[in-house]
Design a protein around this motif. Structure first.
Motif: not given
Length: 262
Positions: A56-68, A70-75, A78-80
């Motif tokens: 869970v911590s790995y997933l959270a830190v990856i989400l924190m690091i990735v530029p916004a 790259y997360l455009a596919f999320l509903p 479910l933003n960062r």
């Protein structure tokens, strides 16, 4: 010393091309470094690096690091921020169902680590997006301050800066390290202007960031002292772990963002 030099040469040979290229390769490298840094905290906390809390911590830190972008596919719901919040809630729920193996204290430490490491590497990528010379400016502040503090501290250091946390650091080394970094970066800024501020304000920013970088170093020293370890990890022979090498960067890069330079 030989091992330390060899490790530094290999690391720079890999890292410098990545910061020159930027974009996806640098983002991927930052994600990997972020996961390794979190694993170092897990090990210091004596939490298995393959446990539910670790994943869970790995997933959270990856989400924190990735530029916004790259997360455009999320509903949209479910933003960062929302997604990281959900993951942190999972850590809290983990304290309920596995309270003998995972405590509220563990969840709190991991939450701080996720924010500290995630924001640090996220703004590292943001600095590169602002331009190669901007990122290099931030990195040079750390490198020059650290080198200056070490050299001048050995030569002139008499008064301990934080003896209970880092007994080898001195006020003389700290101040002269900042002076040396500011003087050299004054020349750098003349040829490679950074940010929207004028030259003299950027010199003031340089002084502030130099101090922040040293505080970042002390923060990590305090962390290691608290957990009774010499290095945060062993991934870099002669240098320690990722937190050992990026401790100042993880404070300076967010400060660049907060000061409006990137």
């Amino acid at each position: 010393m030989k091992t330390r030099v060899i490790t530094a040469v290999i690391a720079l040979a890999i890292f410098i091309p990545l910061i020159i290229i930027g974009h996806l390769p640098l983002t991927f490298a930052a994600m990997v470094l972020g996961v390794v840094a979190v694993s170092e905290v897990l090990i210091m906390k004596k939490i298995f690096v393959t446990s539910f809390a670790a994943i869970v911590s790995y997933l959270a830190v990856i989400l924190m690091i990735v530029p916004a972008g790259y997360l455009a596919f999320l509903p949209s719901q479910l933003n960062r921020l929302t997604t990281v919040y959900i993951l942190l809630m999972l850590l809290l729920l983990h304290t309920v169902f596995h309270k003998t193996r995972f405590s509220f204290d563990d969840a709190g430490v991991l939450t701080l680590a996720i924010i500290y490491i995630g924001m640090g590497f996220n703004t590292f990528i943001t600095a590169r997006a602002a331009g190669f010379w901007t990122l290099l400016y931030g990195m040079l502040i750390v490198w020059l301050t650290d080198s200056g503090a070490y050299l001048f501290g050995r030569q002139f250091g008499k008064h301990k800066l934080a003896p209970k946390v880092s007994p080898n650091k001195t006020w003389e080394g700290s101040i002269l390290g900042t002076v040396a970094a500011t003087v050299i970066l004054a020349v750098y800024l003349h040829f490679f202007p950074v940010g929207h501020l004028n030259f003299w304000l950027m010199l003031l920013v340089t002084v502030v960031l130099s101090v922040f970088g040293q505080l970042g170093d002390l923060i990590e020293s305090a962390l290691k002292r608290y957990y009774g370890v010499k290095d945060s990890g062993k991934i870099l022979p002669g240098h320690g772990g990722i937190l050992d090498r990026f401790d100042s960067m993880l404070v300076v890069m967010p400060a660049l963002y907060l000061l409006g330079i990137i």
